[in-house]
Design a protein around this motif. Structure first.
Motif, short mmCIF file in Angstrom:
data_model
loop_
_atom_site.label_atom_id
_atom_site.label_comp_id
_atom_site.label_asym_id
_atom_site.label_seq_id
_atom_site.Cartn_x
_atom_site.Cartn_y
_atom_site.Cartn_z
N GLN A 186 0.84 -1.18 0.00
CA GLN A 186 0.00 0.00 0.00
C GLN A 186 0.88 1.23 0.00
O GLN A 186 1.64 1.47 0.95
CB GLN A 186 -0.93 0.01 1.21
CG GLN A 186 -1.96 1.12 1.18
CD GLN A 186 -3.06 0.91 2.21
OE1 GLN A 186 -2.92 0.15 3.16
NE2 GLN A 186 -4.18 1.58 2.00
N ALA A 187 0.77 1.99 -1.07
CA ALA A 187 1.49 3.26 -1.19
C ALA A 187 0.64 4.38 -0.60
O ALA A 187 -0.59 4.25 -0.52
CB ALA A 187 1.81 3.54 -2.65
N PRO A 188 1.25 5.48 -0.21
CA PRO A 188 0.48 6.59 0.37
C PRO A 188 -0.61 7.06 -0.58
O PRO A 188 -0.37 7.29 -1.77
CB PRO A 188 1.55 7.67 0.56
CG PRO A 188 2.82 6.93 0.70
CD PRO A 188 2.69 5.73 -0.19
N GLY A 189 -1.82 7.16 -0.05
CA GLY A 189 -2.94 7.65 -0.84
C GLY A 189 -3.53 6.65 -1.81
O GLY A 189 -4.41 7.00 -2.59
N LYS A 190 -3.04 5.41 -1.77
CA LYS A 190 -3.53 4.39 -2.69
C LYS A 190 -4.11 3.21 -1.93
O LYS A 190 -3.84 3.02 -0.75
CB LYS A 190 -2.41 3.93 -3.61
CG LYS A 190 -1.90 5.00 -4.55
CD LYS A 190 -0.92 4.44 -5.55
CE LYS A 190 -0.45 5.48 -6.54
NZ LYS A 190 0.49 4.94 -7.55
N GLN A 191 -4.87 2.40 -2.65
CA GLN A 191 -5.43 1.19 -2.05
C GLN A 191 -4.37 0.11 -1.95
O GLN A 191 -3.39 0.08 -2.71
CB GLN A 191 -6.61 0.69 -2.89
CG GLN A 191 -7.85 1.57 -2.80
CD GLN A 191 -9.06 0.93 -3.46
OE1 GLN A 191 -8.92 0.18 -4.42
NE2 GLN A 191 -10.24 1.23 -2.95
N ARG A 192 -4.59 -0.79 -1.01
CA ARG A 192 -3.71 -1.95 -0.90
C ARG A 192 -3.87 -2.81 -2.14
O ARG A 192 -5.00 -3.04 -2.61
CB ARG A 192 -4.03 -2.72 0.37
CG ARG A 192 -3.00 -3.77 0.75
CD ARG A 192 -3.28 -4.35 2.12
NE ARG A 192 -3.18 -3.32 3.17
CZ ARG A 192 -3.21 -3.61 4.48
NH1 ARG A 192 -3.33 -4.87 4.89
NH2 ARG A 192 -3.13 -2.64 5.37
N GLU A 193 -2.75 -3.32 -2.67
CA GLU A 193 -2.81 -4.10 -3.89
C GLU A 193 -1.99 -5.37 -3.76
O GLU A 193 -1.03 -5.45 -2.98
CB GLU A 193 -2.28 -3.28 -5.08
CG GLU A 193 -0.83 -2.86 -4.96
CD GLU A 193 -0.35 -2.05 -6.16
OE1 GLU A 193 -1.17 -1.70 -7.03
OE2 GLU A 193 0.86 -1.78 -6.22
N GLU A 195 8.40 3.88 -7.76
CA GLU A 195 6.97 3.56 -7.62
C GLU A 195 6.72 2.28 -6.83
O GLU A 195 5.58 1.95 -6.54
CB GLU A 195 6.30 3.46 -9.00
CG GLU A 195 7.00 2.55 -9.97
CD GLU A 195 7.94 3.30 -10.92
OE1 GLU A 195 8.65 4.22 -10.45
OE2 GLU A 195 7.95 2.95 -12.12
N ASP A 196 7.78 1.56 -6.48
CA ASP A 196 7.65 0.41 -5.59
C ASP A 196 7.59 0.83 -4.13
O ASP A 196 7.37 -0.03 -3.25
CB ASP A 196 8.80 -0.57 -5.80
CG ASP A 196 8.81 -1.20 -7.17
OD1 ASP A 196 9.90 -1.32 -7.76
OD2 ASP A 196 7.72 -1.57 -7.66
N THR A 197 7.81 2.09 -3.86
CA THR A 197 7.75 2.58 -2.49
C THR A 197 6.37 2.36 -1.90
O THR A 197 5.36 2.79 -2.47
CB THR A 197 8.11 4.07 -2.43
OG1 THR A 197 9.47 4.24 -2.83
CG2 THR A 197 7.92 4.63 -1.03
N ALA A 198 6.33 1.67 -0.77
CA ALA A 198 5.05 1.32 -0.14
C ALA A 198 5.33 0.60 1.18
O ALA A 198 6.47 0.21 1.45
CB ALA A 198 4.22 0.41 -1.04
N VAL A 199 4.27 0.40 1.93
CA VAL A 199 4.33 -0.54 3.04
C VAL A 199 3.93 -1.90 2.50
O VAL A 199 2.88 -2.03 1.85
CB VAL A 199 3.40 -0.13 4.20
CG1 VAL A 199 3.47 -1.16 5.32
CG2 VAL A 199 3.77 1.25 4.73
N TYR A 200 4.76 -2.89 2.75
CA TYR A 200 4.52 -4.24 2.25
C TYR A 200 3.99 -5.09 3.40
O TYR A 200 4.60 -5.17 4.47
CB TYR A 200 5.81 -4.82 1.68
CG TYR A 200 6.14 -4.26 0.33
CD1 TYR A 200 6.55 -2.93 0.19
CD2 TYR A 200 6.03 -5.03 -0.82
CE1 TYR A 200 6.83 -2.39 -1.06
CE2 TYR A 200 6.31 -4.50 -2.07
CZ TYR A 200 6.71 -3.19 -2.17
OH TYR A 200 6.98 -2.65 -3.42
N TYR A 201 2.86 -5.75 3.12
CA TYR A 201 2.19 -6.55 4.13
C TYR A 201 2.18 -8.02 3.73
O TYR A 201 1.94 -8.36 2.57
CB TYR A 201 0.74 -6.10 4.29
CG TYR A 201 0.56 -4.70 4.81
CD1 TYR A 201 0.44 -3.62 3.94
CD2 TYR A 201 0.50 -4.45 6.18
CE1 TYR A 201 0.27 -2.34 4.41
CE2 TYR A 201 0.32 -3.16 6.66
CZ TYR A 201 0.22 -2.11 5.76
OH TYR A 201 0.04 -0.83 6.24
N CYS A 202 2.39 -8.85 4.72
CA CYS A 202 2.27 -10.29 4.55
C CYS A 202 0.83 -10.70 4.88
O CYS A 202 0.22 -10.15 5.81
CB CYS A 202 3.24 -10.98 5.50
SG CYS A 202 3.28 -12.77 5.40
#
Length: 118
Positions: free
Chosen positions: A39-46, A88-95
């Motif tokens: 999930q990147a800032p301002g975007k939906q989790r993908e 553009e890969d900058t994001a929080v990555y969730y398992c």
């Protein structure tokens, strides 16, 4: 109590690589599908990628060829190898995992930050 704990995030320059890990713990009978979302800032989790207990993988189309998911069932751990990283890969990555413990449930980790500088 089932937990998913991610590690391996950080700051990397564009073109660099990172390897994320997610370890499951608790009274686990079986881990079915497990994978990564971001999930990147301002975007939906993908979706990033998932892998089944049998090793079948599924990737978000734009990430094919740069990201590789794998799992070690004995260690109850899933990995995400990320190469040629882009800003553009900058994001929080969730398992995320479907786990049979006392019963079947879907679990999320707390997330790990990946920041790619240009």
């Amino acid at each position: 109590q089932v937990q998913l704990v991610e590690s391996g995030g950080g700051l990397v320059q564009a073109g660099g690589s990172l390897r994320l890990s997610c370890a499951a713990s608790g009274n686990i009978f079986r881990i079915n599908a497990i994978g990564w979302y971001r999930q990147a800032p301002g975007k939906q989790r993908e979706l990033v990628a998932t892998i089944t207990s049998g090793g079948s993988t599924n990737y978000a189309d734009p990430l094919k060829g740069r990201f590789t998911i794998s799992r070690d069932n004995a260690k109850k751990t899933v990995y995400l190898q990320m190469n040629n990283l882009k800003p553009e890969d900058t994001a929080v990555y969730y398992c995320n995992a479907d786990i049979w413990a006392i019963n079947a449930n879907n679990y999320w980790g707390q997330g790990t930050q990946v920041t790619v500088s240009s």
